[in-house]
Design an enzyme around this catalytic site. Structure first.
Site: not given
Length: 246
Positions: A154, A158
């Site tokens: 994740y 990002k």
């Protein structure tokens, strides 16, 4: 094409969680809102109904942000129906927990496909279609600064989004279009709660000096600022909306 529409915002992942709050806030700000969704048509239609019940204008358009043909058709359909696109918010995202190990590769591939590849495709279409003086906003995350175990895929996705935002701002030089990211801290959404124990939730709720989880509306307010007239001089930035979490 509806020529009575003055300003249009397109929100990917706009039917649930933070994306839904953004859709509703931008509608309250006066935008006609395109609520994009990947698969939950009922949630998207409910979001549209809620916006219309509050006096706003909205429509739902399906599309998987990881698929270039579907992203292109999302933007084309929005322009066919509403005539223009002034603001794009890329809020679509997933957050599987996985270690940095071969066992986590499938989850890594999934999160990169949606969060990073999806951002690349959405930002590219936004660059092609957003009107002069418009706004492009991507969702990142403040957990980048924490480096918690199992957040590797994740965080990688990002961090890539933040890089794309800064580059696109430079690529759009001369068009008056701002490109920014909003990086929430922990926000009480279905995406956040999934897979976490109550102990983990309680711990993360206390990390920020304000000692609470953020709300989707907290994040929607920051997006509203960037999309509105007061945000016109903010460009190529990452706004960390996190209550002091990081």
């Amino acid at each position: 094409m509806n020529t009575n529409i003055s300003c249009v915002a397109l929100v990917t992942g706009g039917s649930r969680g933070i994306g839904q709050a953004i859709s509703k806030r931008l509608a309250a700000d006066g935008f006609a809102v395109v609520v994009n969704y990947a698969g939950n048509a009922a949630a998207a239609q409910q979001t549209v109904a809620d916006i219309e019940a509050a006096g706003g204008r909205a429509m739902a358009i399906q599309g998987d942000v990881s698929q270039p043909e579907q992203v292109a058709e999302l933007f084309a359909a929005a322009k066919r129906e509403l005539g223009r696109i002034d603001v794009v918010v890329n809020s679509a995202g997933i957050m599987p927990m996985a270690p940095i190990a071969e066992s986590g590769l499938a989850d890594f591939d999934k999160v990169i496909a949606t969060n990073l590849r999806g951002a690349f495709l959405v930002l590219g279409q936004a660059a092609a279609h957003v009107a002069e003086g418009g706004r492009i906003i991507a969702l990142s995350t403040s957990v980048i600064a924490k480096s918690f175990p199992a957040y590797g895929p994740y965080i990688a996705s990002k961090a890539g989004v933040e890089g794309l935002v800064r580059v696109l701002a430079n690529e759009l030089r001369g068009r008056g279009i701002t490109v920014n990211a909003v990086a929430p801290g922990p926000v009480g959404t279905e995406l956040f709660f999934k897979g976490k124990s109550q102990e983990q939730i309680d711990y993360m709720s206390k990390l920020a000096p304000l000692e609470r989880l953020g709300t989707p509306e907290d994040i929607a307010g920051v997006v509203s600022f960037l999309a509105g007239p007061d945000g016109q001089w903010v460009n190529a930035q990452v706004l960390r909306a996190n209550g002091g979490y990081a």
